[in-house]
Design an enzyme around this catalytic site. Structure first.
Site, PDB file in Angstrom:
ATOM      1  CG  MET A   1     -11.189   3.616   2.016  1.00  0.00           C
ATOM      2  SD  MET A   1      -9.916   3.314   2.839  1.00  0.00           S
ATOM      3  CE  MET A   1      -8.607   3.242   1.559  1.00  0.00           C
TER       4      MET A   1
ATOM      5  CG  MET B   1      -8.125   7.438   2.600  1.00  0.00           C
ATOM      6  SD  MET B   1      -7.244   7.247   3.969  1.00  0.00           S
ATOM      7  CE  MET B   1      -6.583   5.635   4.162  1.00  0.00           C
TER       8      MET B   1
ATOM      9  CG  ASP C   1      -6.363  -2.405   3.227  1.00  0.00           C
ATOM     10  OD1 ASP C   1      -5.476  -2.356   3.756  1.00  0.00           O
ATOM     11  OD2 ASP C   1      -7.060  -2.017   2.248  1.00  0.00           O
TER      12      ASP C   1
ATOM     13  CG  ASP D   1      -5.145   2.257   0.767  1.00  0.00           C
ATOM     14  OD1 ASP D   1      -6.002   1.635   0.728  1.00  0.00           O
ATOM     15  OD2 ASP D   1      -4.162   2.130   1.394  1.00  0.00           O
TER      16      ASP D   1
ATOM     17  CG  HIS E   1      -3.892  -1.579  -1.757  1.00  0.00           C
ATOM     18  ND1 HIS E   1      -5.074  -2.272  -2.331  1.00  0.00           N
ATOM     19  CD2 HIS E   1      -4.445  -0.686  -0.583  1.00  0.00           C
ATOM     20  CE1 HIS E   1      -6.093  -1.929  -1.405  1.00  0.00           C
ATOM     21  NE2 HIS E   1      -5.611  -0.842  -0.610  1.00  0.00           N
TER      22      HIS E   1
ATOM     23  CG  MET F   1     -11.789  -2.426   5.119  1.00  0.00           C
ATOM     24  SD  MET F   1     -10.237  -1.990   4.134  1.00  0.00           S
ATOM     25  CE  MET F   1      -9.443  -1.304   5.688  1.00  0.00           C
TER      26      MET F   1
ATOM     27  CG  HIS G   1      -9.236   0.414  -0.665  1.00  0.00           C
ATOM     28  ND1 HIS G   1      -8.811  -0.050   0.570  1.00  0.00           N
ATOM     29  CD2 HIS G   1     -10.621   0.359  -0.585  1.00  0.00           C
ATOM     30  CE1 HIS G   1      -9.875  -0.127   1.473  1.00  0.00           C
ATOM     31  NE2 HIS G   1     -11.028   0.043   0.811  1.00  0.00           N
TER      32      HIS G   1
ATOM     33  CB  SER H   1      -0.805  -0.121   1.162  1.00  0.00           C
ATOM     34  OG  SER H   1      -1.417   1.257   1.244  1.00  0.00           O
TER      35      SER H   1
HETATM   36  C1  DX5 Z   1      -6.408   1.624   5.825  1.00  0.00           C
HETATM   37  C2  DX5 Z   1      -5.903   1.294   4.409  1.00  0.00           C
HETATM   38  C3  DX5 Z   1      -4.954   0.327   4.299  1.00  0.00           C
HETATM   39  C4  DX5 Z   1      -3.471   1.016   4.913  1.00  0.00           C
HETATM   40  C5  DX5 Z   1      -2.897  -0.387   5.239  1.00  0.00           C
HETATM   41  O1  DX5 Z   1      -7.288   2.600   5.950  1.00  0.00           O
HETATM   42  O2  DX5 Z   1      -6.932   0.942   3.454  1.00  0.00           O
HETATM   43  O3  DX5 Z   1      -4.510   0.072   2.971  1.00  0.00           O
HETATM   44  O4  DX5 Z   1      -2.785   1.571   4.101  1.00  0.00           O
HETATM   45  O5  DX5 Z   1      -1.681  -0.084   6.178  1.00  0.00           O
HETATM   46  P1  DX5 Z   1      -0.866  -1.070   7.159  1.00  0.00           P
HETATM   47  O6  DX5 Z   1      -0.552  -2.080   6.356  1.00  0.00           O
HETATM   48  O7  DX5 Z   1       0.189  -0.012   7.767  1.00  0.00           O
HETATM   49  O8  DX5 Z   1      -1.997  -1.303   8.139  1.00  0.00           O
HETATM   50 ZN    ZN Z   2      -6.707  -0.271   1.015  1.00  0.00          ZN
END
Ligand code: DX5
Ligand code: ZN
Length: 222
Positions: free
Chosen positions: A71, A40, A180, A38, A36, A142, A69, A11
């Site tokens: 969010m 947000m 994840d 993320d 990956h 998750m 991903h 990620s």
């Molecule tokens: C959480 C994210 C994850 C995060 C995982 O909201 O969706 O992808 O980056 O990070 P680690 O591996 O540090 O828990």
């Molecule tokens: Zn993620």
């Protein structure tokens, strides 16, 4: 039944943003299978990360499949921008707070020739995703509440991973089961044992000195 190959998806959220190109290259050279990303929006989750421009930048610097991903609220509105940026799979959330028609968004993703993923938060029951399982390529369970990297893994989520695995076997499906949040060699093994085949990991890869070693450990091939 043959076990699926284990895929590791670093990620980018945990990478050093001052050297994204080098971080992406190191992840790829270290044996990552997917990257990956993320996304947000500060609404669906209590954090803001990055958007399509960073996905497009990653696209220019790697051949790895880009696993996006979302969010965010109104994912349906933003999907075309992430397709345009070069996503290979796009995962959206099933919770009503994501404010979109889940079935419609998934079919728009698939119609564009992109992998369609569906995710559920720790507080959301497996029943919420069940009706969609036949129409997705990836289920993202998750294992932390989304929003921040570096949180502790929630082992009680393994029940959902197991139910997804049972569904995959019963339907002789190729559904990817991805986990994840808080994934390291130990929690990764637990997830694989319960049926996960894609491990997302931020901290346990990008916050170590040797990405290749971290990825081998996650895969369980040390
Ligand atoms: C959480 C994210 C994850 C995060 C995982 O909201 O969706 O992808 O980056 O990070 P680690 O591996 O540090 O828990
Ligand atoms: Zn993620």
């Amino acid at each position: 039944m043959l076990s699926p190959r284990i895929l590791v998806a670093p990620s980018l959220l945990a990478a050093d943003f001052s050297q994204l190109e080098a971080e992406i290259r190191r992840a790829e050279e270290s044996g990552a299978d997917w990257l990956h990303l993320d996304i947000m929006d500060g609404h669906f989750v209590d954090n803001i990360s990055f958007g399509p421009a960073v996905v497009a930048t990653a696209r220019r610097h790697t051949k790895l499949p880009l696993d996006v991903h979302l969010m965010i609220e109104h994912a349906d509105h933003y999907v075309p921008r992430f397709l345009e940026a070069g996503a290979n799979s796009i995962t959206v959330h099933v919770e009503p707070e994501a404010k979109h028609d889940v079935a419609q968004t998934l079919s728009a993703i698939r119609a564009a020739g992109c992998g369609a993923g569906l995710s559920l938060n720790p507080a959301t029951g497996f029943e919420a995703v069940e009706p969609h399982l036949g129409n997705i390529d990836l289920l993202l369970v998750m294992t932390v509440h989304p929003g921040f990297g570096g949180q502790a893994f929630r082992p009680e989520m393994m029940e959902k991973v197991k139910r997804a695995k049972d569904w995959r076997e019963a339907h002789k499906s190729m559904l990817h089961i991805e986990v994840d949040g808080g994934i390291n060699a130990g929690t990764g093994k637990l997830s694989i044992d319960n049926g996960a085949d894609v491990l997302v990991a931020g901290t346990s890869i990008f916050r170590t000195g040797d990405y290749a070693q971290a990825i081998r450990e996650l895969r369980g091939s040390v």
